[in-house]
Design a protein around this motif. Sequence first.
Motif, PDB file in Angstrom:
ATOM      1  N   GLN A 252       0.856  -1.120  -0.188  1.00  0.00           N
ATOM      2  CA  GLN A 252       0.729  -0.209  -0.075  1.00  0.00           C
ATOM      3  C   GLN A 252       1.208   1.570   0.114  1.00  0.00           C
ATOM      4  O   GLN A 252       1.793   1.261   0.675  1.00  0.00           O
ATOM      5  CB  GLN A 252      -0.371   0.048   1.476  1.00  0.00           C
ATOM      6  N   VAL A 253       0.881   1.881  -0.648  1.00  0.00           N
ATOM      7  CA  VAL A 253       1.799   3.422  -1.037  1.00  0.00           C
ATOM      8  C   VAL A 253       0.810   4.689  -0.340  1.00  0.00           C
ATOM      9  O   VAL A 253      -0.388   4.661  -0.991  1.00  0.00           O
ATOM     10  CB  VAL A 253       1.660   3.731  -2.315  1.00  0.00           C
ATOM     11  N   ARG A 254       1.209   5.698   0.864  1.00  0.00           N
ATOM     12  CA  ARG A 254       0.602   6.412   1.306  1.00  0.00           C
ATOM     13  C   ARG A 254       1.939   7.710   1.089  1.00  0.00           C
ATOM     14  O   ARG A 254       3.030   6.940   1.196  1.00  0.00           O
ATOM     15  CB  ARG A 254       0.369   5.943   2.835  1.00  0.00           C
TER      16      ARG A 254
ATOM     17  N   LEU B 272       7.161   9.159   0.900  1.00  0.00           N
ATOM     18  CA  LEU B 272       5.821   8.219   1.202  1.00  0.00           C
ATOM     19  C   LEU B 272       6.520   7.271   2.089  1.00  0.00           C
ATOM     20  O   LEU B 272       7.500   7.272   2.185  1.00  0.00           O
ATOM     21  CB  LEU B 272       6.318   7.117  -0.241  1.00  0.00           C
ATOM     22  N   ILE B 273       5.226   6.284   2.699  1.00  0.00           N
ATOM     23  CA  ILE B 273       5.579   5.532   3.772  1.00  0.00           C
ATOM     24  C   ILE B 273       4.749   4.062   2.703  1.00  0.00           C
ATOM     25  O   ILE B 273       3.401   4.071   2.142  1.00  0.00           O
ATOM     26  CB  ILE B 273       4.735   5.592   4.695  1.00  0.00           C
ATOM     27  N   LEU B 274       6.105   2.785   2.313  1.00  0.00           N
ATOM     28  CA  LEU B 274       5.175   1.654   1.753  1.00  0.00           C
ATOM     29  C   LEU B 274       4.830   0.770   2.984  1.00  0.00           C
ATOM     30  O   LEU B 274       5.604   0.264   3.259  1.00  0.00           O
ATOM     31  CB  LEU B 274       6.504   1.434   0.249  1.00  0.00           C
ATOM     32  N   ILE B 275       3.952   0.150   2.524  1.00  0.00           N
ATOM     33  CA  ILE B 275       3.356  -0.965   3.901  1.00  0.00           C
ATOM     34  C   ILE B 275       3.167  -2.338   3.217  1.00  0.00           C
ATOM     35  O   ILE B 275       1.931  -2.131   2.548  1.00  0.00           O
ATOM     36  CB  ILE B 275       2.137  -0.382   4.254  1.00  0.00           C
ATOM     37  N   PRO B 276       3.926  -3.201   2.966  1.00  0.00           N
ATOM     38  CA  PRO B 276       3.334  -4.320   3.032  1.00  0.00           C
ATOM     39  C   PRO B 276       1.635  -5.207   3.149  1.00  0.00           C
ATOM     40  O   PRO B 276       1.678  -5.232   3.984  1.00  0.00           O
ATOM     41  CB  PRO B 276       4.899  -5.709   2.949  1.00  0.00           C
ATOM     42  N   ARG B 277       1.447  -5.634   2.544  1.00  0.00           N
ATOM     43  CA  ARG B 277      -0.066  -5.657   2.500  1.00  0.00           C
ATOM     44  C   ARG B 277      -0.266  -7.342   2.776  1.00  0.00           C
ATOM     45  O   ARG B 277      -0.086  -8.235   2.044  1.00  0.00           O
ATOM     46  CB  ARG B 277      -0.721  -5.303   1.131  1.00  0.00           C
TER      47      ARG B 277
END
Length: 142
Positions: free
Chosen positions: A25-27, A37-42
């Motif tokens: 998920q890109v925030r 940006l913050i990248l959160i593996p789904r």
Amino acid sequence: MTLRFRADPAFDSGSIMVCDWPLCQVRLQDDARFPWLILIPRLVGRHELEDLTPPERITLMDEIVRAGAVVRMLGESALRPVQKLNVAALGNVTAQLHVHVVGRRHDDGLWPDPVWGRGGATPYGAEALQAAASRIRLNQAG
């Protein structure tokens, strides 16, 4: 019972969800001082890089590089070209695995100190935040 991915609610107070890439998920961090940006593996229950399989780690690295290109694009669109990318997976406040990709400049006000944990964020404002999110969606590098 199957667990489904959900970003930790703590992310909602300082960032907005922009889109999903193959793994993350890109925030967009709501701090106009930095393209961020913050990248959160789904993936459910992942807290450390070592929790990822080798193919997941490769995909995450590819998405970090992709996020760097997007951060540079955001800096250019704000007429503040990025001079250095800061990349970190801290997780001290939010244990869920996530990676920050932040564009820095020598004149950004916090240089050369890190941005993490430093108060004083400058919110974009609703219209500017949505415009930045739209630019990301339209110009996703990669």
